[in-house]
Design a protein around this motif. Structure first.
Motif, PDB file in Angstrom:
ATOM      1  N   CYS A 199       0.829  -1.206   0.000  1.00 52.37           N
ATOM      2  CA  CYS A 199       0.000   0.000   0.000  1.00 52.37           C
ATOM      3  C   CYS A 199       0.864   1.258   0.000  1.00 52.37           C
ATOM      4  O   CYS A 199       0.578   2.234  -0.705  1.00 52.37           O
ATOM      5  N   LYS A 200       1.934   1.245   0.797  1.00 55.50           N
ATOM      6  CA  LYS A 200       2.825   2.410   0.858  1.00 55.50           C
ATOM      7  C   LYS A 200       3.502   2.633  -0.492  1.00 55.50           C
ATOM      8  O   LYS A 200       3.599   3.772  -0.985  1.00 55.50           O
ATOM      9  N   THR A 201       3.927   1.532  -1.115  1.00 53.70           N
ATOM     10  CA  THR A 201       4.588   1.638  -2.425  1.00 53.70           C
ATOM     11  C   THR A 201       3.640   2.208  -3.476  1.00 53.70           C
ATOM     12  O   THR A 201       4.009   3.108  -4.241  1.00 53.70           O
ATOM     13  N   LEU A 202       2.385   1.702  -3.506  1.00 55.94           N
ATOM     14  CA  LEU A 202       1.418   2.175  -4.497  1.00 55.94           C
ATOM     15  C   LEU A 202       1.005   3.617  -4.238  1.00 55.94           C
ATOM     16  O   LEU A 202       0.814   4.405  -5.185  1.00 55.94           O
ATOM     17  N   ALA A 203       0.850   3.987  -2.953  1.00 56.15           N
ATOM     18  CA  ALA A 203       0.510   5.375  -2.628  1.00 56.15           C
ATOM     19  C   ALA A 203       1.602   6.319  -3.129  1.00 56.15           C
ATOM     20  O   ALA A 203       1.318   7.377  -3.708  1.00 56.15           O
ATOM     21  N   ASP A 228      -1.441  10.574  -0.541  1.00 56.92           N
ATOM     22  CA  ASP A 228      -1.145  10.502   0.879  1.00 56.92           C
ATOM     23  C   ASP A 228      -1.402   9.074   1.365  1.00 56.92           C
ATOM     24  O   ASP A 228      -2.474   8.504   1.072  1.00 56.92           O
ATOM     25  N   PHE A 229      -0.449   8.505   2.092  1.00 58.99           N
ATOM     26  CA  PHE A 229      -0.557   7.098   2.498  1.00 58.99           C
ATOM     27  C   PHE A 229      -1.793   6.846   3.362  1.00 58.99           C
ATOM     28  O   PHE A 229      -2.515   5.864   3.166  1.00 58.99           O
ATOM     29  N   ASP A 230      -2.056   7.722   4.314  1.00 60.33           N
ATOM     30  CA  ASP A 230      -3.208   7.516   5.199  1.00 60.33           C
ATOM     31  C   ASP A 230      -4.515   7.542   4.418  1.00 60.33           C
ATOM     32  O   ASP A 230      -5.434   6.755   4.689  1.00 60.33           O
ATOM     33  N   THR A 231      -4.614   8.452   3.432  1.00 62.34           N
ATOM     34  CA  THR A 231      -5.819   8.516   2.602  1.00 62.34           C
ATOM     35  C   THR A 231      -5.977   7.244   1.787  1.00 62.34           C
ATOM     36  O   THR A 231      -7.067   6.660   1.685  1.00 62.34           O
ATOM     37  N   TYR A 232      -4.855   6.797   1.182  1.00 59.50           N
ATOM     38  CA  TYR A 232      -4.867   5.568   0.374  1.00 59.50           C
ATOM     39  C   TYR A 232      -5.301   4.380   1.224  1.00 59.50           C
ATOM     40  O   TYR A 232      -6.158   3.587   0.822  1.00 59.50           O
ATOM     41  N   LEU A 233      -4.705   4.247   2.428  1.00 56.21           N
ATOM     42  CA  LEU A 233      -5.010   3.115   3.300  1.00 56.21           C
ATOM     43  C   LEU A 233      -6.461   3.145   3.758  1.00 56.21           C
ATOM     44  O   LEU A 233      -7.127   2.104   3.832  1.00 56.21           O
ATOM     45  N   GLU A 234      -6.977   4.345   4.043  1.00 58.26           N
ATOM     46  CA  GLU A 234      -8.374   4.463   4.475  1.00 58.26           C
ATOM     47  C   GLU A 234      -9.319   4.000   3.373  1.00 58.26           C
ATOM     48  O   GLU A 234     -10.298   3.288   3.636  1.00 58.26           O
TER      49      GLU A 234
END
Length: 575
Positions: free
Chosen positions: A133-137, A143-149
């Motif tokens: 997820c971090k790599t794709l974000a 933003d990583f937190d937005t992507y993960l959410e």
């Protein structure tokens, strides 16, 4: 985009899917099932690879990410690939997309050929891979937190639920195909709707009847199971539990409507609560093999093992947890007793002065106590455990002979083998061992006791050597103990005196000494018993025929390891 052109059915004639089912009806079926199943769904033309319908129930994640040009490019390539897999396989299939989401394709067939297929999914089967997820974000500048959410908002499915969704869509697709090919589905929109309604009603009734029978079977198993089966809601309150709860004193009414924490032993409540929160937070979808104690109605803690599965709604929120509690209290107590026994055995095993070992049926060393380690000069058990015991033998053929001897009677006692210490030194070892057998009587190994008998073997060898020297000596050699009894009488003594050793061994030496010499030279015996050596004495002895034999005699003391005189030896020669 929406198209109305579809696939070829026959060799030369193209048939539109809309010839049998209107796009409006297809869209309505698709929307209904997408909503009911909690998935994104679209129907794709098998020939053009373009959507026939508008996509239903697209996830927030995909709706947002498809606005990114590089992302939608990857999606399009993946969609084409998955469609081709479905066409090649000619059956429903599951796939994982480049973003880590899962989906499936279900073919719609006419006359044995695929004319279109359902493409469903935008679901996940597990918790997110944080690194991915971090790599794709980072790749797509988010933003990583937005992507993960957004990723966590994707519905979480079990594999069973995916299979059930595919099966249901397959039933609808195949039934429509069969009716279309057989001509039972008219082109008239009114007739079409009527037929579809009848079709769906029949399928719903069929599925409802199947679910009813399944529920009856489940309820029978539920009520008669030997394990406690329960359901708790999203807050941890029991909504159902079977009669097996009576095994710990409770009735169903005592439990339903109460929180699980009221029944868990206080020292174990934290681990149970943590497991519940992990399920609620979707950090995991099931609990496997969780051991903890439940308080019985009479307040005795009883050990159980928990296995449970969580169910989530289409928004990913916890709906319920179904669990099985298996009573392992007796097993836990037996395990504790076995651990205690094992510790006591280990203490005894390691405290034994003699070497103790065990090997399996391949000769691999499985146990070696401290005395055995010391015997072979090893410092640590890891130096020998797992090695084949053949490596300790000087001559491997000795191992074969040993196994033959054990196999013959099931055991051996004081069996001598020659083994190698860590430093390469050879030692003679006495082995007393027996076979180990499993419950079916099959040999599974050998256990035994090892004793270093190198000195004994050397002494026996030296004793045989000395014995041979004495027996073959050219002088008569006689041994007399402290009680003046003869214990040694060699071959030359037999020749000189005429007495066989069997005739004099154990008799008083005076039997072969003339009477007058016994009284006149008794001082010589006293001198020798005091530790002196007396040489070249002229003496007379009585032969077995009564004749007096003249000889030269040397008397020497025999001493023990502490220097004490315990007898005397006499070496005699004829004059």
């Amino acid at each position: 985009m929406t198209v109305s052109t579809v696939h070829v059915v026959g060799k030369d004639k193209k048939v539109l899917l809309s010839d049998f089912v209107s796009l409006k009806t297809l869209q309505r079926i698709q929307d209904t099932f997408a909503q009911a199943l909690g998935i994104s769904l679209v129907i794709i033309d098998a020939f053009s690879k373009e959507p026939i319908t508008k996509r239903s129930n697209m996830s927030i994640f995909c709706a947002h990410m498809r606005n990114i040009e590089s992302f939608i490019g990857e999606c399009n390539k993946h969609d084409l690939h998955c469609g081709q897999v479905c066409l090649n396989a000619n059956k429903a299939s599951v796939f994982e997309c480049h973003a880590g989401l899962y989906g499936f394709t279900v073919p719609i067939m006419l006359s044995g050929r695929i004319v279109a297929y359902f493409k469903g999914g935008q679901i996940r089967l597990s918790n997110p891979d944080i690194v991915k997820c971090k790599t794709l974000a980072d790749t797509y500048g988010l933003d990583f937190d937005t992507y993960l959410e957004m990723f966590l908002a994707i519905p979480l499915f079990s594999e069973e639920k995916v299979d059930a969704s595919m099966e249901l869509l397959s039933v609808i697709a195949n039934t429509i195909s069969n009716l279309a090919v057989s001509g039972q589905l008219a082109k008239s929109k009114a007739t079409e709707a009527l037929h579809l309604n009848e079709l769906l009603e029949k399928e719903i009734m069929k599925k409802t009847d199947e679910l009813r029978r399944s529920e009856e079977r489940y309820r029978s198993i539920f009520d008669n199971a030997l394990d406690i089966i329960y359901t708790v809601d999203s807050s941890g309150v029991f909504t159902d539990i079977n009669a097996c709860v009576e095994s710990i004193g409770y009735s169903k009414e005592d439990v339903v409507g109460k929180h699980f924490s009221e029944f868990v032993y206080k020292d174990d409540l934290q681990i149970v609560n943590n497991s519940f929160l992990e399920l609620k937070g979707k950090m995991k979808a099931k609990t496997k093999g969780l051991r903890f104690r439940i308080l019985s109605k009479n307040l005795n803690p009883v050990y159980f093992e928990l296995n449970s599965n969580a169910t989530y709604d289409q928004d990913g929120d916890l709906q319920k947890i179904d669990g099985f509690l298996h009573n392992i209290d007796h097993s836990i107590k037996m395990e504790a007793q076995m651990r205690d026994a094992k510790e006591k055995y280990k203490e005894l095993f390691d405290s034994m002065r003699e070497g103790v070992y065990m090997v399996d049926n391949t000769g691999t060393i499985r146990a070696f106590n401290k005395a055995a380690l010391n015997m072979f000069g090893y410092d640590d058990i890891s130096d020998v455990i797992g090695r084949n015991i053949v490596g300790l033998y000087i001559d491997p053929s000795e191992r074969i002979d040993f196994l033959d001897a054990v196999s013959k009677n099931g055991f051996v006692q004081d069996y001598i083998v020659h083994l190698r210490k860590k430093d390469g030194t050879t030692i003679s070892v006495s082995v007393t061992a027996n076979e180990l057998k499993d419950e079916n009587g099959k040999v599974k190994g050998i256990e035994g006791v090892l004793r270093d008998v190198t000195r004994r073997i050397e002494s026996e060898r030296d004793g045989r050597y000395v014995g041979n020297l004495i027996e073959s000596a050219g002088q008569a050699i006689i041994g007399v103990d402290a009680n003046k009894n003869i214990f040694l009488w060699n071959k030359e003594a037999e020749n000189i005196f005429g007495y066989k050793s069997s005739e004099v061994i154990g008799r008083d030496v005076s039997a072969v000494i003339p009477r007058n010499w016994r009284t006149q030279r008794s001082d010589l015996v006293k001198s020798v018993m005091a530790g002196d050596v007396v040489k070249n004495i002229s003496a007379k002895r009585v032969a077995d025929d009564g004749k007096i034999v003249d000889m030269s005699l040397t008397l020497s003391p025999i001493k023990d390891n502490n220097g004490n005189v315990i007898g005397l030896s006499a070496i005699a020669e004829r004059k």
